[in-house]
Design a protein around this motif. Structure first.
Motif, PDB file in Angstrom:
ATOM      1  N   SER A  42       0.859  -1.245   0.090  1.00  0.00           N
ATOM      2  CA  SER A  42       0.126  -0.042   0.078  1.00  0.00           C
ATOM      3  C   SER A  42       0.894   1.417  -0.112  1.00  0.00           C
ATOM      4  N   PHE A  43       1.552   1.462  -0.937  1.00  0.00           N
ATOM      5  CA  PHE A  43       2.590   2.516  -1.172  1.00  0.00           C
ATOM      6  C   PHE A  43       2.265   3.552  -2.472  1.00  0.00           C
ATOM      7  N   THR A  44       2.401   4.745  -2.284  1.00  0.00           N
ATOM      8  CA  THR A  44       1.903   5.584  -3.349  1.00  0.00           C
ATOM      9  C   THR A  44       2.555   7.071  -3.092  1.00  0.00           C
ATOM     10  N   SER A  45       2.979   7.693  -4.124  1.00  0.00           N
ATOM     11  CA  SER A  45       3.536   9.176  -4.405  1.00  0.00           C
ATOM     12  C   SER A  45       2.266  10.023  -3.909  1.00  0.00           C
ATOM     13  N   VAL A  46       2.618  11.068  -3.123  1.00  0.00           N
ATOM     14  CA  VAL A  46       1.596  11.832  -2.726  1.00  0.00           C
ATOM     15  C   VAL A  46       1.748  13.276  -3.291  1.00  0.00           C
ATOM     16  N   SER A  47       2.924  13.973  -3.029  1.00  0.00           N
ATOM     17  CA  SER A  47       3.044  15.415  -3.351  1.00  0.00           C
ATOM     18  C   SER A  47       4.618  15.819  -3.747  1.00  0.00           C
ATOM     19  N   LEU A  48       4.560  16.686  -4.591  1.00  0.00           N
ATOM     20  CA  LEU A  48       5.917  16.820  -4.977  1.00  0.00           C
ATOM     21  C   LEU A  48       6.129  18.042  -4.318  1.00  0.00           C
ATOM     22  N   ASP A  49       5.441  18.910  -3.636  1.00  0.00           N
ATOM     23  CA  ASP A  49       5.941  20.361  -3.020  1.00  0.00           C
ATOM     24  C   ASP A  49       5.173  20.406  -1.739  1.00  0.00           C
ATOM     25  N   PRO A  50       5.510  19.795  -0.580  1.00  0.00           N
ATOM     26  CA  PRO A  50       6.590  19.288  -0.380  1.00  0.00           C
ATOM     27  C   PRO A  50       6.663  17.741  -0.820  1.00  0.00           C
ATOM     28  N   ARG A 138       8.315  12.133   4.313  1.00  0.00           N
ATOM     29  CA  ARG A 138       8.771  13.095   3.473  1.00  0.00           C
ATOM     30  C   ARG A 138      10.212  12.806   2.913  1.00  0.00           C
ATOM     31  N   VAL A 139      10.124  12.803   1.778  1.00  0.00           N
ATOM     32  CA  VAL A 139      11.616  12.242   0.931  1.00  0.00           C
ATOM     33  C   VAL A 139      12.735  13.267   1.276  1.00  0.00           C
ATOM     34  N   THR A 140      13.794  12.650   1.716  1.00  0.00           N
ATOM     35  CA  THR A 140      15.281  13.344   1.593  1.00  0.00           C
ATOM     36  C   THR A 140      16.375  12.982   0.606  1.00  0.00           C
ATOM     37  N   HIS A 141      16.185  11.839   0.423  1.00  0.00           N
ATOM     38  CA  HIS A 141      17.171  11.330  -0.771  1.00  0.00           C
ATOM     39  C   HIS A 141      16.652  10.394  -1.370  1.00  0.00           C
ATOM     40  N   LEU A 142      16.983  10.069  -2.798  1.00  0.00           N
ATOM     41  CA  LEU A 142      16.347   9.053  -3.566  1.00  0.00           C
ATOM     42  C   LEU A 142      17.594   8.632  -4.597  1.00  0.00           C
ATOM     43  N   GLY A 143      16.979   7.592  -5.063  1.00  0.00           N
ATOM     44  CA  GLY A 143      17.931   6.922  -6.390  1.00  0.00           C
ATOM     45  C   GLY A 143      17.328   5.891  -7.084  1.00  0.00           C
ATOM     46  N   ALA A 144      17.490   5.749  -8.210  1.00  0.00           N
ATOM     47  CA  ALA A 144      16.847   5.244  -9.299  1.00  0.00           C
ATOM     48  C   ALA A 144      17.935   4.558 -10.286  1.00  0.00           C
ATOM     49  N   GLY A 181       3.010   2.536 -24.678  1.00  0.00           N
ATOM     50  CA  GLY A 181       2.443   3.026 -23.446  1.00  0.00           C
ATOM     51  C   GLY A 181       0.974   3.208 -23.614  1.00  0.00           C
ATOM     52  N   PRO A 182       0.294   3.642 -22.459  1.00  0.00           N
ATOM     53  CA  PRO A 182      -1.175   3.745 -22.274  1.00  0.00           C
ATOM     54  C   PRO A 182      -1.398   5.061 -23.252  1.00  0.00           C
ATOM     55  N   ARG A 183      -2.566   5.083 -23.898  1.00  0.00           N
ATOM     56  CA  ARG A 183      -3.005   6.292 -24.830  1.00  0.00           C
ATOM     57  C   ARG A 183      -3.387   7.337 -24.078  1.00  0.00           C
ATOM     58  N   GLY A 184      -2.755   8.791 -24.590  1.00  0.00           N
ATOM     59  CA  GLY A 184      -3.063   9.700 -23.672  1.00  0.00           C
ATOM     60  C   GLY A 184      -2.641   9.953 -22.436  1.00  0.00           C
ATOM     61  N   LEU A 185      -1.586   9.139 -22.068  1.00  0.00           N
ATOM     62  CA  LEU A 185      -0.617   9.495 -20.826  1.00  0.00           C
ATOM     63  C   LEU A 185       0.830   9.333 -20.999  1.00  0.00           C
ATOM     64  N   ASP A 186       1.463  10.131 -20.329  1.00  0.00           N
ATOM     65  CA  ASP A 186       3.112  10.158 -20.401  1.00  0.00           C
ATOM     66  C   ASP A 186       3.610   8.741 -20.219  1.00  0.00           C
ATOM     67  N   ALA A 187       4.399   8.066 -20.859  1.00  0.00           N
ATOM     68  CA  ALA A 187       5.091   6.898 -20.624  1.00  0.00           C
ATOM     69  C   ALA A 187       5.859   6.740 -19.333  1.00  0.00           C
ATOM     70  N   GLU A 188       6.388   7.860 -18.905  1.00  0.00           N
ATOM     71  CA  GLU A 188       7.196   7.924 -17.383  1.00  0.00           C
ATOM     72  C   GLU A 188       6.346   8.754 -16.500  1.00  0.00           C
ATOM     73  N   SER A 189       6.105   8.556 -15.235  1.00  0.00           N
ATOM     74  CA  SER A 189       5.608   9.482 -14.409  1.00  0.00           C
ATOM     75  C   SER A 189       6.641  10.485 -14.004  1.00  0.00           C
ATOM     76  N   PRO A 190       6.292  11.962 -13.886  1.00  0.00           N
ATOM     77  CA  PRO A 190       7.087  12.814 -13.724  1.00  0.00           C
ATOM     78  C   PRO A 190       7.769  12.922 -12.239  1.00  0.00           C
ATOM     79  N   PHE A 191       7.363  12.024 -11.468  1.00  0.00           N
ATOM     80  CA  PHE A 191       7.681  12.056  -9.920  1.00  0.00           C
ATOM     81  C   PHE A 191       9.092  11.991  -9.654  1.00  0.00           C
TER      82      PHE A 191
END
Length: 204
Positions: A42-50, A138-144, A181-191
């Motif tokens: 049960s994980f999800t992104s919520v907000s970019l700012d913050p 709140r995210v402080t560091h990240l990597g992919a 990719g899905p029609r009408g959607l970006d292939a990659e999330s901007p998060f």
């Protein structure tokens, strides 16, 4: 007060919600000098700012209360080849970090090696939510890492993003489906792109 279980059959509720695919993450921290963690879907992104993410931890979990006291934790987003690790982190009483390679994030939290992505997180808010605790972090560091498919949980089991007709190799149809990719959607999330840029700018 009427409860959900009086309004809905619990098994049916679980079965219906299980038709929504989710990723799987490991939430982990160093507790008394030892790595501890648990698997969560049960994980999800919520907000970019913050920069905020959210997940739910079961009130019945024996691991979450210890992680909660750590004051921060890392989230490992598991890859399609990490099903065995996921099962280990979902099992009760297992020495979960004994059989998996792991390393420490800049904040000193354990993450599983070879995963598609990870986050360092500090608690933002926590609140009781039925038989779970809802955690905003709140995210402080990240990597992919480049490439790699996520581990997907669907209808009580693990699956991939594309159907494989030959048991492992890509079919031309599955390659076309992923590239289109899905029609009408970006292939990659901007998060990740936007969040990484903001964290990098803040650290300068």
């Amino acid at each position: 007060m009427t409860t959900v279980t009086e309004l809905l059959d619990a098994a049916e509720f679980r079965a219906v919600l299980g038709r929504y695919p989710t990723g799987v993450v490991v939430v982990a921290a160093m507790v008394d000098g030892r790595p501890e963690g648990l698997a969560v879907n049960s994980f999800t992104s919520v907000s970019l700012d913050p920069p905020l993410i959210a997940f739910c931890a079961a009130a019945s979990s024996s691991t979450w209360p210890r992680l909660r006291r750590a004051g921060g934790f890392a989230i490992t987003m598991l890859g399609a080849d990490q099903e065995a690790a996921c099962r280990t982190f979902a099992a009760k009483g297992a020495d979960r970090f004994a059989a998996v390679p792991w390393s420490l994030t800049p904040a000193g939290h354990p993450v599983l090696d070879g995963a598609p992505a990870w986050l360092d997180v500090v608690p933002h808010t926590m609140q009781e939510a039925g038989d779970h605790e809802l955690v905003l972090g709140r995210v402080t560091h990240l990597g992919a890492a480049p490439g790699g498919e996520p581990l997907v949980f669907f209808r009580g089991g693990f699956t991939g993003l594309a159907q494989r007709e030959d048991g492992g190799g890509d079919t031309s149809a599955s390659r076309r489906a992923r590239s289109a990719g899905p029609r009408g959607l970006d292939a990659e999330s901007p998060f990740f792109g936007v969040l990484s840029a903001r964290l990098d700018a803040a650290s300068r």
